[in-house]
Enzyme design. Structure first.
Site, PDB file in Angstrom:
ATOM      1  N   ARG A  51       7.365   7.546   6.985  1.00  0.00           N
ATOM      2  CA  ARG A  51       7.145   6.999   5.642  1.00  0.00           C
ATOM      3  C   ARG A  51       5.685   6.593   5.544  1.00  0.00           C
ATOM      4  O   ARG A  51       4.931   6.692   6.509  1.00  0.00           O
ATOM      5  CB  ARG A  51       8.130   5.862   5.281  1.00  0.00           C
ATOM      6  N   GLY A  52       5.303   6.103   4.341  1.00  0.00           N
ATOM      7  CA  GLY A  52       3.886   5.835   4.099  1.00  0.00           C
ATOM      8  C   GLY A  52       3.280   7.099   3.506  1.00  0.00           C
ATOM      9  O   GLY A  52       3.480   8.200   4.049  1.00  0.00           O
ATOM     10  N   ALA A  53       2.542   6.938   2.410  1.00  0.00           N
ATOM     11  CA  ALA A  53       2.096   8.109   1.639  1.00  0.00           C
ATOM     12  C   ALA A  53       1.380   9.183   2.481  1.00  0.00           C
ATOM     13  O   ALA A  53       1.780  10.357   2.447  1.00  0.00           O
ATOM     14  CB  ALA A  53       1.221   7.644   0.475  1.00  0.00           C
ATOM     15  N   ARG A  88      10.964  12.660  -1.716  1.00  0.00           N
ATOM     16  CA  ARG A  88      10.680  11.287  -2.173  1.00  0.00           C
ATOM     17  C   ARG A  88       9.731  11.420  -3.359  1.00  0.00           C
ATOM     18  O   ARG A  88       8.747  12.162  -3.281  1.00  0.00           O
ATOM     19  CB  ARG A  88      10.049  10.427  -1.075  1.00  0.00           C
ATOM     20  N   GLN A 199       9.160  -3.325   6.186  1.00  0.00           N
ATOM     21  CA  GLN A 199       8.094  -2.543   6.842  1.00  0.00           C
ATOM     22  C   GLN A 199       6.984  -3.446   7.370  1.00  0.00           C
ATOM     23  O   GLN A 199       6.313  -3.101   8.334  1.00  0.00           O
ATOM     24  CB  GLN A 199       7.493  -1.515   5.865  1.00  0.00           C
ATOM     25  N   ASP A 240       0.685   4.256  -2.909  1.00  0.00           N
ATOM     26  CA  ASP A 240       1.404   5.537  -2.882  1.00  0.00           C
ATOM     27  C   ASP A 240       0.867   6.496  -3.928  1.00  0.00           C
ATOM     28  O   ASP A 240       1.075   7.711  -3.847  1.00  0.00           O
ATOM     29  CB  ASP A 240       2.895   5.312  -3.110  1.00  0.00           C
ATOM     30  N   ASN A 250       2.289   0.808  -5.662  1.00  0.00           N
ATOM     31  CA  ASN A 250       2.511   0.545  -4.230  1.00  0.00           C
ATOM     32  C   ASN A 250       3.853  -0.159  -4.049  1.00  0.00           C
ATOM     33  O   ASN A 250       4.568  -0.452  -5.017  1.00  0.00           O
ATOM     34  CB  ASN A 250       1.351  -0.286  -3.649  1.00  0.00           C
ATOM     35  N   LYS A 251       4.181  -0.446  -2.823  1.00  0.00           N
ATOM     36  CA  LYS A 251       5.465  -1.054  -2.456  1.00  0.00           C
ATOM     37  C   LYS A 251       5.810  -2.241  -3.362  1.00  0.00           C
ATOM     38  O   LYS A 251       4.960  -3.058  -3.696  1.00  0.00           O
ATOM     39  CB  LYS A 251       5.383  -1.510  -0.991  1.00  0.00           C
TER      40      LYS A 251
END
Ligand code: MRU
Length: 357
Positions: A51-53, A88, A199, A240, A250-251
């Site tokens: 995960r993570g862009a 995603r 995370q 992201d 973002n998150k």
């Protein structure tokens, strides 16, 4: 960066398979997993083993190479690309990487197509590593400036994991922190736990520990009072998808942290490689915001008293829960963007000054 003293990247290709660190198992178990097919890559992205862009982009790039390896029928590769893009929705790096791979291999019918695909996937990953390193060199100046004024530990708040585990190496938000630490500048990181998947606690704190960087996990709502008390010198987060006008996706929870930062005159930085810029969407309302399974909220996983990983339900069985994974921080709350090419204002003018298009 290091895990138990050994240098790793988050993804690599070895003897016909792609290898990843399974992030669903961290921090309690360190497991290297083999990704053998494009279907495996799609699954790894969906269930967030990666995960993570930027790492989602790297995994998608290798996903295309694996598709070629499995069956180099153009129709199969095209369908695989479409499925990868859908795995995603929010991180733009995913589509960016797939498009770049498809462009590279388009029209190639020779035996060389696999070598070309593998080389391009590696190049996407190598480039991300270099970009993240440069983000660190650029962002270091911000931390250095604060330290030169304060002459004491620089307290930095971050949200989610925009660390090396979210990229190929270095991280985006963490790269300036790693560079400052290597230069001997004392830093301490407030790590937002980042519910529901944690995370921050599970990945950011873990990777900072492995690099011996002092850090403290806080509940997501704690940042506000810490800022009011003057215990946060700067915030830095990843993204992201950042629009060409500087709006940052973002998150979930990033926006609230930016509001608190604004109210307390704490600078709020966003670190990103150019692969995270969406030059097409003009209005943040058009960004697809992922809604994930509500069980990510109602269940938690951790070690039980015997040290075994256990999943438990924490909400009333009959309660409904909803799980939006990302939010938008309007550009006006962002002090500056830290990119591989330099630091700029979060605006069209700022981004154009670094990335002439
Ligand atoms: O849902 P995740 O864990 O993929 O979300 C990750 C983030 O929000 C990161 O901050 C973002 O991808 C930037 S990573 C350098």
């Amino acid at each position: 960066m290091k895990i138990q003293g050994k240098e790793y990247r988050t993804i690599w290709y070895e003897r016909n398979v792609v290898k990843i660190i399974d992030q669903t198992k961290l921090p309690h178990q360190f497991i290297i997993k083999e990704v053998k097919t494009v279907k495996d890559s799609i699954n790894a992205i969906k269930i967030m083993e990666v995960r993570g862009a930027p790492l989602i982009g790297g995994t998608a790039a290798y996903g295309i190479a694996l598709a070629v390896q499995e069956n180099n029928d153009p129709e199969f590769i095209k369908k695989s690309a479409e499925k990868l893009i859908q795995s995603r929705p929010t991180a733009i790096n995913l589509k960016w990487a797939v498009d770049r791979m498809m462009k590279k291999i388009s029209g190639i019918n020779s035996d060389q197509i696999l070598d070309i695909a593998l080389k391009e996937a590696k190049e996407i990953c190598d480039e991300d590593e270099k970009f993240c390193e440069n983000i660190g060199i650029n962002g270091l100046k911000i931390i250095e400036e604060i330290y030169n004024k304060k002459k004491d530990t620089v307290n930095i708040l971050t949200h989610c994991n925009a660390g090396w585990l979210a990229t190929i190496n270095w991280g985006t938000a963490t790269s300036p922190i790693y560079h400052a630490h290597k230069k001997g500048i004392p830093v301490h990181v407030w790590v937002d736990e980042t519910r529901p998947r944690n995370q921050g606690a599970n990945l950011t704190s873990y990777e900072l520990n492995e690099e011996e960087i002092p850090n403290t996990i806080i509940a997501d709502n704690t940042g506000g009072i810490l800022m009011q008390r003057g215990e946060v010198d700067m915030c830095i987060v990843g993204t992201d998808r950042t629009l060409s006008n500087g709006d940052v996706c973002n998150k979930i929870g990033t926006y609230l942290k930016a509001l608190a930062a604004k109210d307390n005159n704490v600078p709020f930085y966003v670190a990103l490689p150019s692969s995270t810029i969406d030059w097409n969407i003009k209005n943040h309302k058009d960004i697809p915001i992922e809604e994930r399974n509500s069980e990510e909220l109602s269940y938690m996983e951790g070690l039980d008293e015997s040290g075994n990983v256990k999943k438990i339900q924490i909400y009333p069985k009959r309660s409904k829960a909803m799980n939006l994974a990302f939010d938008i921080t309007p550009a006006k709350y962002v002090t500056a963007l830290v990119t591989e090419k330099g630091i700029c204002e979060a605006s069209t003018k700022g981004l154009n000054s670094l990335f002439k298009r």
